[in-house]
Structure formats: C-alpha cells, structure tokens
Design an enzyme around this catalytic site. Structure first.
Site, PDB file in Angstrom:
ATOM      1  N   GLN A 221       0.200  -2.949  -8.904  1.00 27.95           N
ATOM      2  CA  GLN A 221       0.734  -2.023  -9.903  1.00 27.95           C
ATOM      3  C   GLN A 221       0.381  -2.487 -11.320  1.00 27.95           C
ATOM      4  O   GLN A 221       0.668  -3.615 -11.710  1.00 27.95           O
ATOM      5  CB  GLN A 221       2.257  -1.886  -9.733  1.00 27.95           C
ATOM      6  CG  GLN A 221       2.900  -0.890 -10.676  1.00 27.95           C
ATOM      7  CD  GLN A 221       2.410   0.554 -10.479  1.00 27.95           C
ATOM      8  OE1 GLN A 221       2.256   1.028  -9.359  1.00 27.95           O
ATOM      9  NE2 GLN A 221       2.155   1.252 -11.578  1.00 27.95           N
TER      10      GLN A 221
ATOM     11  N   ASP B 218      -7.160   1.996  -4.860  1.00 31.50           N
ATOM     12  CA  ASP B 218      -6.790   2.529  -6.179  1.00 31.50           C
ATOM     13  C   ASP B 218      -7.992   2.523  -7.141  1.00 31.50           C
ATOM     14  O   ASP B 218      -7.855   2.884  -8.305  1.00 31.50           O
ATOM     15  CB  ASP B 218      -5.644   1.674  -6.753  1.00 31.50           C
ATOM     16  CG  ASP B 218      -4.808   2.441  -7.781  1.00 31.50           C
ATOM     17  OD1 ASP B 218      -4.841   3.687  -7.761  1.00 31.50           O
ATOM     18  OD2 ASP B 218      -4.135   1.799  -8.599  1.00 31.50           O
TER      19      ASP B 218
ATOM     20  N   LYS C 117       5.494   5.545  -4.368  1.00 34.48           N
ATOM     21  CA  LYS C 117       4.292   5.409  -3.532  1.00 34.48           C
ATOM     22  C   LYS C 117       4.691   4.990  -2.115  1.00 34.48           C
ATOM     23  O   LYS C 117       4.184   5.535  -1.132  1.00 34.48           O
ATOM     24  CB  LYS C 117       3.316   4.406  -4.161  1.00 34.48           C
ATOM     25  CG  LYS C 117       2.656   4.961  -5.422  1.00 34.48           C
ATOM     26  CD  LYS C 117       1.983   3.884  -6.271  1.00 34.48           C
ATOM     27  CE  LYS C 117       1.535   4.490  -7.599  1.00 34.48           C
ATOM     28  NZ  LYS C 117       1.064   3.491  -8.578  1.00 34.48           N
TER      29      LYS C 117
END
Ligand code: NAP
Length: 283
Positions: free
Chosen positions: A98, A121, A54
C-alpha cells in the site's frame, strides 16, 4: 437539453467481477484459489481503509486475502525480506504494497523487490515498461480502470486529444502512456505547466490525477469533453469541480463510485490472471 453521461464505476466494476467469477470457478476446479497479499506499513487511517476495502472485495469474490500489517518502525531491509518471502510463497499470486509507506522507507526499493509475475498493482519499473510498450502484464490499476471505463462505455480514444493532469509513476504517467497506446494525442501537465486552463480547454479527454480537491474548473472544460476524475481526497471529493464540469462534459466519472471501484476490480482481475499464469507454468 444536453444530458451528460455519468460513467458509473459500480456498474463497470460489477461487469468485470461477473466475468472473473467464472474464471475463479474454473481455477477452483483445478484446486487453485487466487490469493492477494496486501502489505500495510504503519497506521495511516486512509491506507488502512483502502487495504480493508481491497481485502473485502477479494473475499466477496472468493479470492484469498492475506493481510500483512507491519509496524511503522520497520526498516527497508526488513520490508524487502518480507516481500521476498511472499515472492517465494506458491500460495500467493499477487502482492500489493500500500502506497505511501512511511517517509523513512525507500518505497521504490520495496516496490522493485516485488516479483514481476506477482506485481498485480503495476508498481515495478519492469511492470511500467511492459505497460508502456503495450505488452502483456499488469498495468497500474487506476489508469487501467480509466481505460476499462472508456471501453465499457465505448468512448473512442483514437485521434482524440487527451490532457492528463499529473505525472506520478502510479497514475498520471502510466495513464498518458496507455492513452498514447490507444492512439490518443496526449499532453501531460504537472505543477510547472504554464497556462494549464488553456491547455485543458483543448482536450477531448481530461484525466485529473492531481490530488487537489475540486482543482479542475468547469470553465476549463471544452463543451462535450470526457472527464475522468481519479482524485480521491478526504470527504470523498474528487480532483474536478464535479457540478461545474458536469454542465460542460459529454461524460464524466463521479467521486465516489467512479474510478475507485473499477480500480479495485482491476486489482482482482490482475490477481486472477496471475493465478492463471502460475497454473500454466506448473502444468
Ligand atoms: P501525486 O503523486 O501527489 O501526484 C500529483 C501530480 O499532480 C504530480 O504530478 C504533480 O505535479 C501534479 N500537480 C500538483 N499540483 C499541480 C498543479 N497546480 N497543476 C498541475 N499539476 C499539479 O498523486 P497521485 O498518487 O498521482 O494521486 C493523484 C490523485 O489520485 C489523488 O487525489 C489520489 O488520492 C488519487 N488516487 C486515486 C486512486 C483511485 O483508486 N481512485 C488511486 C491512486 C490515487 P509534479 O509532478 O510537478 O509535482
């Protein structure tokens, strides 16, 4: 002989990034560089790889990537304090924690600490609700990637029967709601579903989000169905038996180079959008 369309994620991701490049340039003219902060807790090698991928994707496109790597001994409160600092940092436009974090941490509480305008996200409950209601915001990147692939290849969703296998908050559930918002008729399956094979056999669109390698069998796929495989298991193996499903499907995403690269492209897109929205606010 029937030819199955391979839904090329690299190609879709490239098209998303080309459009973003212009937007990043116009932000630069106004003195803004979009910035994504990634938080990794612990040293799970797969998570480390995802975060690195990413960050690299950000840098290649001219997006700043601020990498925060925390020791696995951190407490939930300490993690939330760091997220709050990022929430208040004007240089940071998007925050990605994450998943999964180590078991002793309250992942939901940490996700909820992310400010909605930086939730690129789509992991907060507010972000989920916005996406469910079809409102502007940042949907979860993987289901958003599947929609992007369907749109890129102009595959219709309206009136189609979509069967989603998996109901996780970051994948199966938002994917089913996005398909519903696109006027598909949606069946959501999970580990307690009975006669899964017979349900999948009715599907025009199959979404595999199970986390089990080669779980979806070729014999389950209706002739001509579209198969979207979100799975990413060790050894670059998807959740569908690719070779067997390829023979039945009209279109299918491979693993790797299917949903994965588009997921990253969606994260970049959301980060750029967050920077644009921030600029609008301060103007
Ligand atoms: P998850 O949280 O483990 O959820 C798995 C889902 O599958 C659950 O809803 C579970 O049902 C269901 N399930 C498990 N066994 C089943 C069975 N025998 N029959 C029917 N359903 C079953 O996984 P996730 O985070 O959603 O991830 C799913 C997959 O996508 C994984 O391979 C992951 O690596 C991949 N992934 C890919 C990306 C990407 O960018 N491509 C991003 C995220 C995840 P219950 O709810 O009943 O337990």
């Amino acid at each position: 002989m029937k030819k199955t369309l391979i839904l090329d994620g690299a190609c879709v991701a490239q098209s998303v990034k080309e459009k973003l490049a212009q937007r990043i340039q116009s932000l630069a003219l106004q003195g803004i560089t979009p910035c994504l902060a990634t938080i990794l807790v612990g040293d799970d090698p797969a998570s480390e790889t995802y975060v690195k991928m990413k960050g690299n994707a950000c840098r290649r496109l001219g997006i700043h990537s601020r990498r925060i790597h925390l020791d696995r001994s951190i407490t939930t409160n300490e993690l939330i304090t760091i997220i709050n600092e990022l929430n208040h940092d004007d240089q940071v436009h998007g925050i990605l924690l994450q998943h999964p974090v180590p078991h002793h941490l309250d992942e939901r509480a940490a996700f909820e600490a992310i400010a909605i305008e930086k939730d690129v996200d789509g992991v907060t409950m507010a972000g989920f609700a916005r996406s469910a209601f079809g409102l502007a915001g940042f949907p979860c990147c993987t289901p958003a990637a599947m929609m992007e692939i369907m749109d890129y290849y102009k595959l219709p969703m309206e009136g189609k029967h979509a069967v989603v296998i998996g109901r996780s908050p970051i994948l199966g559930k938002p994917a089913s709601l996005m398909l519903l918002n696109r006027n598909a008729t949606v069946t959501v399956c999970h580990s307690k579903t009975k006669d899964l094979d017979r349900i999948v056999q009715l599907a025009d669109i199959v979404v595999a989000a199970v986390g089990k390698p080669r779980f979806v069998q070729g014999s389950w796929i209706k002739e001509g169905a579209v198969v979207l495989d979100a799975g990413y298991n060790p050894g670059n193996i998807g959740d569908v038996d690719y070779e067997a499903c390829l023979k039945k499907a009209s279109a299918i995403t491979p693993v790797p180079a299917g949903v994965g690269p588009v997921t990253i492209a969606m994260l970049l897109k959301h980060t750029v959008e967050a920077a644009e929205k921030r600029l609008e606010l301060v103007k």
